[in-house]
Design a protein around this motif. Structure first.
Motif, PDB file in Angstrom:
ATOM      1  N   SER A 197       7.652   0.217   7.833  1.00 24.34           N
ATOM      2  CA  SER A 197       7.126  -0.125   6.507  1.00 24.34           C
ATOM      3  C   SER A 197       5.838   0.635   6.228  1.00 24.34           C
ATOM      4  CB  SER A 197       6.880  -1.639   6.400  1.00 24.34           C
ATOM      5  OG  SER A 197       5.716  -2.037   7.117  1.00 24.34           O
ATOM      6  N   LEU A 198       5.038   0.872   7.261  1.00 24.68           N
ATOM      7  CA  LEU A 198       3.791   1.622   7.072  1.00 24.68           C
ATOM      8  C   LEU A 198       4.077   3.068   6.694  1.00 24.68           C
ATOM      9  CD1 LEU A 198       0.737   1.972   7.244  1.00 24.68           C
ATOM     10  CD2 LEU A 198       0.974   2.268   9.718  1.00 24.68           C
ATOM     11  N   ILE A 199       4.984   3.717   7.415  1.00 23.76           N
ATOM     12  CA  ILE A 199       5.326   5.109   7.104  1.00 23.76           C
ATOM     13  C   ILE A 199       6.003   5.191   5.740  1.00 23.76           C
ATOM     14  CG2 ILE A 199       6.560   7.145   7.887  1.00 23.76           C
ATOM     15  CD1 ILE A 199       4.254   6.219   9.721  1.00 23.76           C
ATOM     16  N   ALA A 200       6.894   4.243   5.453  1.00 21.67           N
ATOM     17  CA  ALA A 200       7.587   4.230   4.167  1.00 21.67           C
ATOM     18  C   ALA A 200       6.608   4.037   3.015  1.00 21.67           C
ATOM     19  CB  ALA A 200       8.642   3.122   4.143  1.00 21.67           C
ATOM     20  N   ALA A 201       5.645   3.128   3.189  1.00 20.20           N
ATOM     21  CA  ALA A 201       4.672   2.854   2.134  1.00 20.20           C
ATOM     22  C   ALA A 201       3.770   4.054   1.885  1.00 20.20           C
ATOM     23  CB  ALA A 201       3.837   1.632   2.498  1.00 20.20           C
ATOM     24  N   ALA A 202       3.347   4.715   2.950  1.00 20.55           N
ATOM     25  CA  ALA A 202       2.513   5.902   2.789  1.00 20.55           C
ATOM     26  C   ALA A 202       3.267   6.977   2.014  1.00 20.55           C
ATOM     27  CB  ALA A 202       2.085   6.420   4.156  1.00 20.55           C
ATOM     28  N   TRP A 203       4.533   7.180   2.364  1.00 23.22           N
ATOM     29  CA  TRP A 203       5.352   8.180   1.668  1.00 23.22           C
ATOM     30  C   TRP A 203       5.548   7.793   0.204  1.00 23.22           C
ATOM     31  CZ3 TRP A 203      10.189   8.028  -0.690  1.00 23.22           C
ATOM     32  CH2 TRP A 203      10.757   9.269  -0.987  1.00 23.22           C
TER      33      TRP A 203
ATOM     34  N   GLY B 233       2.698   8.559  -2.005  1.00 23.49           N
ATOM     35  CA  GLY B 233       2.386   9.967  -2.246  1.00 23.49           C
ATOM     36  C   GLY B 233       1.549  10.645  -1.181  1.00 23.49           C
ATOM     37  N   VAL B 234       1.374  10.016  -0.011  1.00 17.75           N
ATOM     38  CA  VAL B 234       0.611  10.654   1.063  1.00 17.75           C
ATOM     39  C   VAL B 234       1.466  11.762   1.681  1.00 17.75           C
ATOM     40  CG1 VAL B 234      -0.551  10.309   3.278  1.00 17.75           C
ATOM     41  CG2 VAL B 234      -0.615   8.502   1.541  1.00 17.75           C
ATOM     42  N   PRO B 235       0.968  12.991   1.725  1.00 22.96           N
ATOM     43  CA  PRO B 235       1.764  14.090   2.304  1.00 22.96           C
ATOM     44  C   PRO B 235       2.018  13.856   3.789  1.00 22.96           C
ATOM     45  CG  PRO B 235      -0.090  14.932   1.001  1.00 22.96           C
ATOM     46  CD  PRO B 235      -0.317  13.462   1.176  1.00 22.96           C
TER      47      PRO B 235
END
Length: 397
Positions: A89-95, A98-100
């Protein structure tokens, strides 16, 4: 997206950190600085061919998800929906915010154990068994806030669902669904990362939420109901490697190892008779790495990238053209070493369509050539005497 400004809580936090920790904190924040051209909050990116990306939990092994995103970017594959559980969920939320991916990688390389795990000494000392968790929530929540930003689901440019469980009712709650879009994304991620006993539950609107992995670590059922097109599911919770005694010493290590086994068993059970949309299951080779190994970041990211690239290349088609069922598949020949087989019957119980016991009480293969999906073949690993093996059909004797 909205990142913390110079007068934000993040800057005030540095004020009370020691000089050494303050420097590390600023290092991490600088690594997360967005590009000059950021997206407009609330704008949507609609891919040409819809598919759903599902990212499992698995502790720090979930850093492999960053490599997955890099592999998709190279192929210009953009999910129409991303569903994440725990670190997924953390990686998905960052993506979705809009976090590159290169900033995610830079951030991941800076994180150390003390940036996530700080023992809740006061709670453990004074409240003992009434302590909500072994570790404090503040370090992890600080990292989540600075990676995801102060945004709600309504602000995101990409569609995101975060998997949690209401601790009191036991109900699975997917933040990002209609009626659950006004919540802060960082709060939902913190809840999804709140592994019971390790981190305290996260309070959202007066209710306590914990890691959705306790119900569905790889939330493909929700993805099948709420997404469009095929599902690309990334499972980093595989447990096929034996752990040494030193890796299972102490409460936290024993507890985490137990969770690994439970999560993998849960995933295999829910996928065994998959009847949903086409499902491409990618399982990066990270099973040999502990859930909380902070010195394997580059290896994890590369494993995610390599596994995704190889799987997509093996399919030889766009995701939109994948047929029904689970992919990729392999044709293998199942073999039994009679000198090792003790006739326990475990393989017959697990796979009666593949094995039977012969007149001598030894395991016999009924259908030697098998077509396996990514979750098939548990009976090989579960044979107590290691008497069962497989070979690719074209190389088998």
């Amino acid at each position: 997206m909205r990142y913390a400004s110079s007068g934000s809580a993040g800057t005030r936090l540095v004020g009370w950190l020691s000089p050494r920790r303050g420097a590390r904190f600023l290092q991490i924040v600088v690594a997360l600085a967005p590009d000059a051209a950021t997206h407009t909050p609330g704008s949507r990116v609609i891919p040409d061919s819809p598919f759903t990306l599902v990212l499992s939990g698995g502790g720090l092994k979930g850093l492999a998800h960053i490599g997955v995103l890099r592999a998709l970017e190279e192929r210009e594959l953009v999910p129409s929906l991303v569903v994440g559980s725990s670190i997924g969920s953390l990686i998905a939320a960052a993506w979705a915010a809009g976090v590159p991916t290169r900033h995610m990688e830079a951030k991941a390389r800076l994180v150390r154990r003390r940036d996530v795990f700080q023992v809740a000494r006061a709670d453990v000392a004074f409240r003992r068994l009434l302590a909500p968790a072994l570790y404090r929530k503040e370090p992890l929540e600080t990292l989540i806030d600075h990676l995801v930003g102060d945004v709600t689901f309504e602000d995101l440019q990409r569609r995101l669902l975060i998997n949690t469980v209401d601790l009191h009712s036991g109900m699975q709650v997917m933040w990002g669904l209609p009626g659950l879009r006004s919540a802060r994304v960082a709060d939902a991620v913190a809840a999804s990362c709140a592994l019971p006993g390790i981190f305290p539950p996260r309070d959202i609107n007066g209710r306590a939420y914990v890691d959705g992995a306790v119900v569905e670590n790889l939330p493909v059922r929700m993805a099948a109901s709420l997404g469009q097109g095929p599902i690309l599911a990334i499972n980093v919770a595989a447990t096929s490697v034996l752990r040494s005694e030193t890796e299972t010493q102490g409460f936290a290590a024993t507890y985490i190892r137990g969770l690994e086994i439970v999560m993998q068993t849960q995933i295999e059970a829910q996928l065994r008779d998959w009847k949903g949309p086409p499902l491409v299951l990618v399982q990066p080779r990270v099973e040999q790495i502990s859930m909380f190994a902070f010195d394997k970041t580059d290896e994890l990211i590369e494993a995610g990238y390599r596994a995704t690239s190889n799987t997509l290349d093996q399919l030889g088609t766009q995701l939109g053209g994948v047929s029904s069922g689970m992919h990729p598949t392999r044709r293998l020949r199942v073999l039994v070493d009679e000198s090792r087989c003790v006739g326990c019957g475990s393989c017959v119980v697990q796979a009666p369509q593949v094995f039977r016991l012969d007149a001598r009480g030894k395991a016999e293969v009924l259908s030697p050539v098998q077509t396996w999906s990514p979750i098939d073949g548990a009976y090989v690993l579960n044979c107590p005497t290691y008497a069962i093996s497989v070979r690719p059909e074209d190389s088998a004797a």
